[in-house]
Design a protein around this motif. Structure first.
Motif, PDB file in Angstrom:
ATOM      1  N   GLU A 250       0.738  -1.059  -0.021  1.00  0.00           N
ATOM      2  CA  GLU A 250       0.025   0.001  -0.131  1.00  0.00           C
ATOM      3  C   GLU A 250       0.897   1.152  -0.045  1.00  0.00           C
ATOM      4  O   GLU A 250       0.519   2.164  -0.611  1.00  0.00           O
ATOM      5  CB  GLU A 250      -1.101  -0.066   1.277  1.00  0.00           C
ATOM      6  N   ILE A 251       1.903   1.100   1.007  1.00  0.00           N
ATOM      7  CA  ILE A 251       2.634   2.635   1.164  1.00  0.00           C
ATOM      8  C   ILE A 251       4.063   2.190   0.541  1.00  0.00           C
ATOM      9  O   ILE A 251       4.579   2.867  -0.399  1.00  0.00           O
ATOM     10  CB  ILE A 251       2.727   3.022   2.536  1.00  0.00           C
ATOM     11  N   ASP A 252       4.697   1.038   1.058  1.00  0.00           N
ATOM     12  CA  ASP A 252       6.112   0.728   0.861  1.00  0.00           C
ATOM     13  C   ASP A 252       5.964  -0.468   0.006  1.00  0.00           C
ATOM     14  O   ASP A 252       5.339  -1.469   0.289  1.00  0.00           O
ATOM     15  CB  ASP A 252       6.956   0.726   1.830  1.00  0.00           C
ATOM     16  N   PRO A 253       6.933  -0.632  -0.936  1.00  0.00           N
ATOM     17  CA  PRO A 253       6.924  -1.737  -1.815  1.00  0.00           C
ATOM     18  C   PRO A 253       7.476  -3.165  -1.329  1.00  0.00           C
ATOM     19  O   PRO A 253       8.801  -3.214  -1.653  1.00  0.00           O
ATOM     20  CB  PRO A 253       7.411  -1.215  -3.064  1.00  0.00           C
ATOM     21  N   LEU A 254       7.076  -3.807  -0.444  1.00  0.00           N
ATOM     22  CA  LEU A 254       7.772  -4.850   0.256  1.00  0.00           C
ATOM     23  C   LEU A 254       7.658  -6.098  -0.146  1.00  0.00           C
ATOM     24  O   LEU A 254       8.466  -7.019   0.056  1.00  0.00           O
ATOM     25  CB  LEU A 254       7.218  -4.925   1.542  1.00  0.00           C
ATOM     26  N   GLY A 255       6.653  -6.342  -1.344  1.00  0.00           N
ATOM     27  CA  GLY A 255       6.614  -7.657  -1.684  1.00  0.00           C
ATOM     28  C   GLY A 255       5.476  -8.716  -1.495  1.00  0.00           C
ATOM     29  O   GLY A 255       5.425  -9.827  -1.640  1.00  0.00           O
ATOM     30  N   GLU A 258       3.529 -10.681  -4.250  1.00  0.00           N
ATOM     31  CA  GLU A 258       4.272 -12.022  -4.709  1.00  0.00           C
ATOM     32  C   GLU A 258       3.704 -13.083  -3.789  1.00  0.00           C
ATOM     33  O   GLU A 258       3.277 -14.204  -3.886  1.00  0.00           O
ATOM     34  CB  GLU A 258       5.644 -12.011  -5.052  1.00  0.00           C
ATOM     35  N   MET A 259       3.879 -12.503  -2.378  1.00  0.00           N
ATOM     36  CA  MET A 259       3.820 -13.679  -1.339  1.00  0.00           C
ATOM     37  C   MET A 259       2.298 -13.991  -1.355  1.00  0.00           C
ATOM     38  O   MET A 259       2.118 -15.333  -1.156  1.00  0.00           O
ATOM     39  CB  MET A 259       4.239 -13.120   0.002  1.00  0.00           C
ATOM     40  N   ALA A 260       1.274 -13.112  -1.439  1.00  0.00           N
ATOM     41  CA  ALA A 260      -0.026 -13.444  -1.369  1.00  0.00           C
ATOM     42  C   ALA A 260      -0.509 -14.359  -2.720  1.00  0.00           C
ATOM     43  O   ALA A 260      -1.081 -15.405  -2.303  1.00  0.00           O
ATOM     44  CB  ALA A 260      -0.725 -12.395  -1.450  1.00  0.00           C
ATOM     45  N   ALA A 261       0.124 -13.994  -3.731  1.00  0.00           N
ATOM     46  CA  ALA A 261      -0.281 -14.934  -4.912  1.00  0.00           C
ATOM     47  C   ALA A 261       0.496 -16.311  -4.881  1.00  0.00           C
ATOM     48  O   ALA A 261      -0.429 -17.268  -5.060  1.00  0.00           O
ATOM     49  CB  ALA A 261       0.596 -14.169  -6.154  1.00  0.00           C
ATOM     50  N   ALA A 262       1.460 -16.452  -4.281  1.00  0.00           N
ATOM     51  CA  ALA A 262       2.346 -17.603  -4.282  1.00  0.00           C
ATOM     52  C   ALA A 262       1.413 -18.583  -3.024  1.00  0.00           C
ATOM     53  O   ALA A 262       1.254 -19.790  -3.132  1.00  0.00           O
ATOM     54  CB  ALA A 262       3.715 -17.723  -3.367  1.00  0.00           C
ATOM     55  N   LEU A 263       0.762 -17.988  -2.115  1.00  0.00           N
ATOM     56  CA  LEU A 263       0.007 -18.737  -0.968  1.00  0.00           C
ATOM     57  C   LEU A 263      -1.480 -18.989  -1.571  1.00  0.00           C
ATOM     58  O   LEU A 263      -2.314 -19.516  -0.821  1.00  0.00           O
ATOM     59  CB  LEU A 263      -0.193 -17.849   0.167  1.00  0.00           C
ATOM     60  N   SER A 275       5.358  -4.851  -7.562  1.00  0.00           N
ATOM     61  CA  SER A 275       6.463  -4.977  -8.375  1.00  0.00           C
ATOM     62  C   SER A 275       5.837  -5.661  -9.767  1.00  0.00           C
ATOM     63  O   SER A 275       4.713  -6.152  -9.743  1.00  0.00           O
ATOM     64  CB  SER A 275       7.582  -5.810  -7.736  1.00  0.00           C
ATOM     65  N   ASP A 276       6.595  -5.705 -10.658  1.00  0.00           N
ATOM     66  CA  ASP A 276       6.621  -6.160 -12.085  1.00  0.00           C
ATOM     67  C   ASP A 276       6.377  -7.736 -11.839  1.00  0.00           C
ATOM     68  O   ASP A 276       5.299  -8.441 -12.396  1.00  0.00           O
ATOM     69  CB  ASP A 276       7.662  -6.252 -12.779  1.00  0.00           C
ATOM     70  N   GLU A 277       7.201  -8.589 -10.862  1.00  0.00           N
ATOM     71  CA  GLU A 277       7.013  -9.727 -10.797  1.00  0.00           C
ATOM     72  C   GLU A 277       5.507  -9.924  -9.848  1.00  0.00           C
ATOM     73  O   GLU A 277       4.937 -10.969 -10.349  1.00  0.00           O
ATOM     74  CB  GLU A 277       8.205 -10.270  -9.819  1.00  0.00           C
ATOM     75  N   GLY A 278       5.523  -9.277  -8.924  1.00  0.00           N
ATOM     76  CA  GLY A 278       3.927  -9.460  -8.206  1.00  0.00           C
ATOM     77  C   GLY A 278       2.812  -9.348  -9.265  1.00  0.00           C
ATOM     78  O   GLY A 278       1.916 -10.095  -8.986  1.00  0.00           O
ATOM     79  N   ILE A 279       2.766  -8.380 -10.222  1.00  0.00           N
ATOM     80  CA  ILE A 279       1.610  -8.153 -11.359  1.00  0.00           C
ATOM     81  C   ILE A 279       1.841  -9.534 -12.193  1.00  0.00           C
ATOM     82  O   ILE A 279       0.517 -10.136 -12.414  1.00  0.00           O
ATOM     83  CB  ILE A 279       1.986  -6.735 -12.060  1.00  0.00           C
ATOM     84  N   ARG A 280       2.909 -10.009 -12.570  1.00  0.00           N
ATOM     85  CA  ARG A 280       2.870 -11.099 -13.348  1.00  0.00           C
ATOM     86  C   ARG A 280       2.346 -12.431 -12.492  1.00  0.00           C
ATOM     87  O   ARG A 280       1.512 -13.280 -13.219  1.00  0.00           O
ATOM     88  CB  ARG A 280       4.456 -11.467 -13.822  1.00  0.00           C
ATOM     89  N   MET A 281       2.715 -12.468 -11.278  1.00  0.00           N
ATOM     90  CA  MET A 281       2.248 -13.497 -10.488  1.00  0.00           C
ATOM     91  C   MET A 281       0.549 -13.547 -10.076  1.00  0.00           C
ATOM     92  O   MET A 281       0.109 -14.431 -10.057  1.00  0.00           O
ATOM     93  CB  MET A 281       2.905 -13.778  -9.115  1.00  0.00           C
TER      94      MET A 281
END
Ligand code: IZC
Ligand code: ZN
Length: 418
Positions: A250-255, A258-263, A275-281
């Motif tokens: 929400e405020i800082d890009p911590l990742g 990705e973690m939520a998508a992986a779970l 991140s780009d990887e987060g969007i891809r996931m």
């Protein structure tokens, strides 16, 4: 053979049935069927007829829609509607440049609402939330998600969830409950967030037994919970049979995305710094991106979630108010639709999919809400608008003419007295 219905809406200028067999992702978010000159029949609280010919339909009551727009009731998939107090005194701090997370670190923000919520009785919380839900309904919302997270202790978290359950049983709006015990670190556990998360996890058995929540959510953010703490917490919640949500990036890009998508989270929410990887996931896993541009606007930020890139990459995007007393005090999902058009550059078609079909799937109600189909419950809005482009365009006001919930008229445009 004629069909007899309780209520017939005739002379609909544009009807948006929003029919879809699943969430609409990526380019499919641009799809929007418009039926002009439509007729909609409602019987025993359910949709009984959709067509353009009313010669075979009789009705107890007829509403002439006079060419107006008619859509499904809106679905608001991210709110914090049960809380005590309010935070208007923080506006001056924000104007002086004190950031949201700094106010929280000083013991204000979420923690000030925690104090007010602990001090409130169940009846007080119920009355207050009921007032806000009524207002949401007058703005066209008929299904809403509601999070706990202003207790941060056993007693108050359960109190909030019980209020949500009573509202689900007694309020006309449909409510889906989420346990957000991991919303902030209480002052008493400042040095030991892991211990606090253990205490919140210990409530899950009781929450499950009493059916107090379907989803578990966590605020993954600088100064709140780390990505590692969040992963561990959500993994355990999943083991206990809960579906997952997350306040991510929400405020800082911590990742957190990705973690939520992986779970396999049902949704990941906010995503301003994804991140780009987060969007891809998100695209790969189908975890729904619930975007909250009203919050970005209210926090005075210039950079919004990258909705265009998400949609181009095939992500399923939903929109919500994030209604809460700190970072988004508004019940008005129509306003969020305008901000989505202006700042997220979403098209009107994408926006309508995001507040109906996709919003319903984001809270596990895709099969019941967000679409008009024969046999579904009749949650319908008649708008003072000639077409669907008009709602995001004419911003900041309430365009509702009538709201019908389970076939019953529950809200109408305010009138002026002679
Ligand atoms: O009360 O500030 N972001 N949680 C995370 C909120 C906003 C609600 C609040
Ligand atoms: Zn939130």
């Amino acid at each position: 053979m004629t069909l007899h219905v309780d209520l017939l809406l005739t002379n609909i200028g544009q009807l948006l049935p929003m029919r879809s067999d699943g969430p609409r992702s990526g380019k499919a978010m641009q799809e929007l069927v418009v039926i002009e000159g439509a007729v909609l029949g409602i019987k025993a609280g359910e949709i009984a007829y959709i067509g353009t010919d009313d010669s075979e339909v009789t009705a107890d009551t007829i509403i002439d829609c006079e060419g107006k727009l008619v859509t499904p009731g809106l679905v608001d998939p991210h709110t914090h509607v049960v809380f005590g107090g309010s935070r208007e005194h923080e506006m001056a701090l924000k104007q002086q440049g004190v950031p949201y997370l700094e106010i929280l670190a000083r013991g204000g923000g979420i923690l000030s609402t925690v104090q007010a919520t602990r001090n409130a009785t169940m009846e007080e919380l119920y009355e207050k939330a009921s007032f806000h839900l009524d207002r949401m309904m007058t703005y066209g919302t008929t299904t809403v998600e509601a999070k706990s997270g202003y207790g941060l202790d056993r007693e108050t978290e359960l109190k909030q969830l019980k209020v949500a359950k009573e509202l689900q049983e007694n309020h006309q709006i449909d409510l889906v409950s989420t346990f957000l015990g991991a919303h902030a670190i209480p002052q008493t556990h400042k040095e030991n967030p892991e211990q606090f998360l253990e205490e919140m996890l210990a409530l899950l058995t009781e929450i499950k037994e009493q059916q107090l929540a379907e989803f578990v959510d966590i605020f993954t953010e600088t100064g709140v919970f780390t990505v590692d703490q969040s992963r561990e917490y959500l993994r355990k919640a999943k083991e206990k049979g809960f579906r997952l949500k997350i306040h991510a990036d929400e405020i800082d890009p911590l990742g957190g995305t990705e973690m939520a998508a992986a779970l396999g989270a049902t949704s990941a929410d906010h995503l301003v710094g994804a991140s780009d990887e987060g969007i891809r996931m998100l695209a790969e896993t189908g975890t729904i991106a619930v975007l909250l541009p009203g919050t970005t606007f209210y926090l005075g930020k210039s950079s919004f979630a990258r909705a265009r890139e998400m949609i181009e990459q095939g992500v399923t995007v939903a929109l919500a108010t994030d209604f809460n007393p700190g970072s988004s005090p508004t019940e008005n999902l129509q306003l969020i639709m305008s901000i989505a058009a202006l700042q997220l550059k979403m098209s009107p078609e994408e926006i309508w999919n995001a507040v109906t079909v996709n919003a319903a799937y984001a809270i596990g109600r895709g099969e019941e809400a967000g679409q008009l189909e024969i046999g579904r419950k009749a949650d319908v809005v008649i708008w003072d608008a000639p077409n669907y482009l008009y709602i995001p365009y004419h911003y900041g006001v309430n365009h509702v003419n009538k709201v019908i919930k389970n076939g019953k008229l529950v809200a109408e445009r305010m009138g002026i007295r002679d």
